[in-house]
Design an enzyme around this catalytic site. Structure first.
Site, short mmCIF file in Angstrom:
data_model
loop_
_atom_site.label_atom_id
_atom_site.label_comp_id
_atom_site.label_asym_id
_atom_site.label_seq_id
_atom_site.Cartn_x
_atom_site.Cartn_y
_atom_site.Cartn_z
N SER A 135 35.06 14.61 7.10
CA SER A 135 35.04 15.26 5.59
C SER A 135 36.14 14.58 4.62
O SER A 135 37.10 14.41 5.28
CB SER A 135 34.93 16.78 5.67
OG SER A 135 35.32 17.35 4.41
N TYR A 148 38.60 25.44 6.99
CA TYR A 148 37.94 24.28 7.19
C TYR A 148 38.79 22.92 7.19
O TYR A 148 38.46 22.04 8.05
CB TYR A 148 36.97 24.10 5.87
CG TYR A 148 35.96 23.03 6.24
CD1 TYR A 148 35.02 22.87 7.16
CD2 TYR A 148 35.89 22.15 4.97
CE1 TYR A 148 34.09 21.95 7.19
CE2 TYR A 148 34.80 21.35 4.79
CZ TYR A 148 34.09 21.18 6.06
OH TYR A 148 33.03 19.94 6.02
O1 NJP Z 1 25.37 21.10 6.45
P1 NJP Z 1 23.93 21.93 7.02
P2 NJP Z 1 25.51 19.34 6.37
N1 NJP Z 1 26.01 23.92 17.55
O2 NJP Z 1 24.43 23.31 7.13
C1 NJP Z 1 24.44 22.52 13.01
C2 NJP Z 1 30.20 17.78 7.14
N2 NJP Z 1 30.42 18.04 5.61
O3 NJP Z 1 24.48 18.72 6.68
O4 NJP Z 1 22.43 25.22 14.95
C3 NJP Z 1 25.03 23.20 17.33
O5 NJP Z 1 22.77 21.49 6.56
C4 NJP Z 1 23.35 23.55 12.29
O6 NJP Z 1 22.16 23.68 12.95
P3 NJP Z 1 21.87 24.99 13.72
C5 NJP Z 1 30.16 19.32 7.69
O7 NJP Z 1 31.33 19.74 8.01
C6 NJP Z 1 29.29 18.46 4.57
O8 NJP Z 1 26.21 19.35 5.00
O9 NJP Z 1 20.21 24.96 13.74
N3 NJP Z 1 24.63 22.75 16.14
C7 NJP Z 1 22.95 22.20 11.10
O10 NJP Z 1 21.74 21.51 11.74
C8 NJP Z 1 29.29 19.00 9.04
O11 NJP Z 1 30.00 18.46 9.83
C9 NJP Z 1 29.80 18.52 3.53
O12 NJP Z 1 22.35 26.01 12.77
C10 NJP Z 1 25.51 23.31 14.98
C11 NJP Z 1 24.02 21.33 10.98
O13 NJP Z 1 25.01 21.86 11.91
C12 NJP Z 1 28.02 17.93 8.70
O14 NJP Z 1 28.55 17.32 7.30
C13 NJP Z 1 30.72 18.02 2.97
C14 NJP Z 1 26.41 24.33 15.34
C15 NJP Z 1 24.88 21.85 9.54
O15 NJP Z 1 24.11 21.33 8.49
C16 NJP Z 1 26.77 18.38 8.38
O16 NJP Z 1 26.80 19.43 7.46
C17 NJP Z 1 31.67 17.11 3.89
C18 NJP Z 1 26.39 24.63 16.70
N4 NJP Z 1 27.39 25.66 17.05
C19 NJP Z 1 31.43 17.38 5.19
N5 NJP Z 1 26.89 24.81 14.19
C20 NJP Z 1 28.76 19.22 2.36
N6 NJP Z 1 27.72 19.54 2.61
O17 NJP Z 1 29.22 19.32 1.31
C21 NJP Z 1 26.10 24.42 13.20
O18 NJP Z 1 32.95 16.86 3.29
N7 NJP Z 1 25.42 23.32 13.55
#
Ligand code: NJP
Length: 244
Positions: A135, A148
């Site tokens: 990020s 974060y």
């Molecule tokens: O968000 P979202 P993004 N074990 O909420 C999974 C970074 N980022 O695509 O387990 C396994 O749609 C969760 O799946 P589920 C951010 O920090 C974002 O934006 O089914 N999986 C979902 O598929 C992250 O590293 C922004 O709930 C786990 C996914 O993570 C990455 O981009 C800005 C889990 C999250 O998908 C993808 O985020 C930035 C676990 N314990 C960086 N916990 C932004 N959106 O603005 C969560 O700078 N997941």
């Protein structure tokens, strides 16, 4: 035999878009996340459009489950450490340490465990790739983002150290650092469902990146020739360009 790409956090947002992109690029994709219904739907969607996909329900913070998952894989050519996210938006003095622990677990320990468990599966290829979605918060700070940013700084350090330590190996280590991306994480996850608060925080970024903007960059970086390591790419919405 197809090259295999494992994508964590593939149930939504950047991870799902990256899985679609890598499947279109000819990879057999392995979709990881906790929400199995979403993984199954994406698996079916990719299969219907002619791609190869399978899924595995996995919490990346669960060390034992990560080890068990690794045993189900014969090979891994590309690992995309994407699962992650933010919790809460309180100032440091009011922040809940339990939230900070959870953010460290998912953003730092998760990719660490998955990378350690899958590294032995790279032996079938002379061009393994590890992508980490960090990020802009991994190098900067913003108000209300202490936990974060602390976690993403840790993930940025993990990625750089890994690249250094694997320098003599046939492994590329790529960091993609997005600014604001219009995903569930961006809109509601970090605000506990409080849309008004999310809108207030993000009011300065009227035109955020899309998950596809980030995914296209991941696919481009992964598909460079094997002697080209894309170390770090920072993507921001134009309106966020001057920020941290
Ligand atoms: O968000 P979202 P993004 N074990 O909420 C999974 C970074 N980022 O695509 O387990 C396994 O749609 C969760 O799946 P589920 C951010 O920090 C974002 O934006 O089914 N999986 C979902 O598929 C992250 O590293 C922004 O709930 C786990 C996914 O993570 C990455 O981009 C800005 C889990 C999250 O998908 C993808 O985020 C930035 C676990 N314990 C960086 N916990 C932004 N959106 O603005 C969560 O700078 N997941």
């Amino acid at each position: 035999m197809s090259r295999v790409a494992v994508i964590s956090g593939a149930s939504s947002g950047i991870g799902a878009a990256t899985a679609r992109g890598l499947a279109r690029a000819g990879y057999e994709v392995v979709l990881l996340a906790r929400r199995e219904d979403r993984l199954k739907a994406l698996r079916d969607e990719i299969a219907e459009s002619g791609g190869q996909a399978r899924y595995h329900r996995l919490d990346v913070t669960d060390a034992e489950a990560v080890r068990e998952f690794a045993q189900t894989l014969d090979r891994c050519d590309v690992l995309v450490n994407n699962a992650g996210g933010a919790l809460g938006a309180d100032p440091v003095l009011n922040a809940d340490p339990a939230d900070w622990r959870k953010m460290y677990e998912v953003n730092v320990i998760g990719p660490l465990q998955l990378t350690q468990a899958l590294a032995p599966k790279f032996r079938h290829t002379d061009d393994a790739v590890i992508v980490v979605i960090t990020s802009t918060a991994g190098t900067g700070v913003y108000e209300g983002g202490g936990g974060y940013t602390a976690a993403k700084h840790g993930e940025h350090a993990l990625t750089g150290t890994l690249r250094l330590e694997l320098c003599g190996e046939p492994v590329r280590v790529i960091e993609i650092a997005p600014g604001m991306v219009a995903t569930e994480e961006f809109s509601l996850n970090r605000f506990g469902g409080d849309q008004a608060r999310a809108d207030a925080v993000y009011a300065g970024v009227p035109d955020p990146l899309s998950a596809d903007d980030v995914a296209e960059t991941v696919v481009w970086a992964v598909t460079r020739p094997r002697h080209v390591n894309v170390d770090l790419l920072v993507l921001r919405p134009r309106a966020q360009a001057a920020q941290h």
